[in-house]
Design an enzyme around this catalytic site. Structure first.
Site, PDB file in Angstrom:
ATOM      1  N   CYS A 167       1.532  -1.545   0.114  1.00  0.00           N
ATOM      2  CA  CYS A 167      -0.152  -0.207  -0.479  1.00  0.00           C
ATOM      3  C   CYS A 167       0.617   1.164   0.101  1.00  0.00           C
ATOM      4  O   CYS A 167      -0.056   2.368  -0.519  1.00  0.00           O
ATOM      5  CB  CYS A 167      -1.045   0.073   1.264  1.00  0.00           C
ATOM      6  N   CYS A 195      13.723   0.804  12.140  1.00  0.00           N
ATOM      7  CA  CYS A 195      13.083   1.004  12.740  1.00  0.00           C
ATOM      8  C   CYS A 195      11.701   1.842  12.973  1.00  0.00           C
ATOM      9  O   CYS A 195      11.349   2.299  11.862  1.00  0.00           O
ATOM     10  CB  CYS A 195      14.020   2.473  13.648  1.00  0.00           C
TER      11      CYS A 195
END
Length: 158
Positions: free
Chosen positions: A119, A139
């Site tokens: 997406c 991260c």
């Protein structure tokens, strides 16, 4: 054979069996309707949550972390480690094809942004200072992830 069937037959599938075909703008809008303002800001506007504030930072349960927008599995709990940075960190993705990496030159820095391969939602960044065996630190923003406890994770499409 219908045109819609032809399009679905050409959609990319990851090695782990998940559909990676791009979502339409209408489908992204439909999925985004369930997001909170903070989740929208992070996923769609490439924002970042404050360190040590994310709801998944201290999660130690066994399971899978998936894209909050489309549900594509991104990381396994066994790949999570305590980085001390204030964001959930992982040393490798669930499937390398599920996470796209893009050069990010914002804020006067050169970093590698991570996005969901299906997406295109913003997830966080990857840095070359993680633990073995990869040496990488993915991260991630907690708000970009949805946690699925073991046994409830999204199933492959294939």
């Amino acid at each position: 054979m219908t045109h819609a069937h032809d399009a679905s037959a050409r959609r990319a599938t990851s090695a782990s069996g998940y559909d990676l075909g791009p979502l339409s703008a209408a489908e992204i809008d439909r999925l985004a309707a369930k997001l909170s303002p903070e989740e929208r800001h992070i996923l769609l506007d490439h924002g970042t949550e404050r360190p040590f504030c994310g709801g998944l930072l201290a999660n130690k349960e066994d399971g899978v972390y998936a894209c909050r927008l489309c549900g594509l599995p991104l990381f396994r709990s066994g790949e999570k480690f305590e980085s001390g940075t204030g964001w959930p960190s992982f040393f490798q993705p669930f499937d390398p094809a599920h996470v796209r990496e893009i050069e990010d030159r914002s804020y006067g820095m050169v970093r590698i942004e991570t996005r969901c391969a299906r997406c295109d939602s913003h997830l966080g960044h990857v840095f070359p200072d993680g633990p073995p065996p990869t040496g990488l630190r993915y991260c991630m923003n907690s708000a970009a992830l949805e946690f699925y406890p073991h046994g409830s994770e999204p199933k492959p499409d294939a």
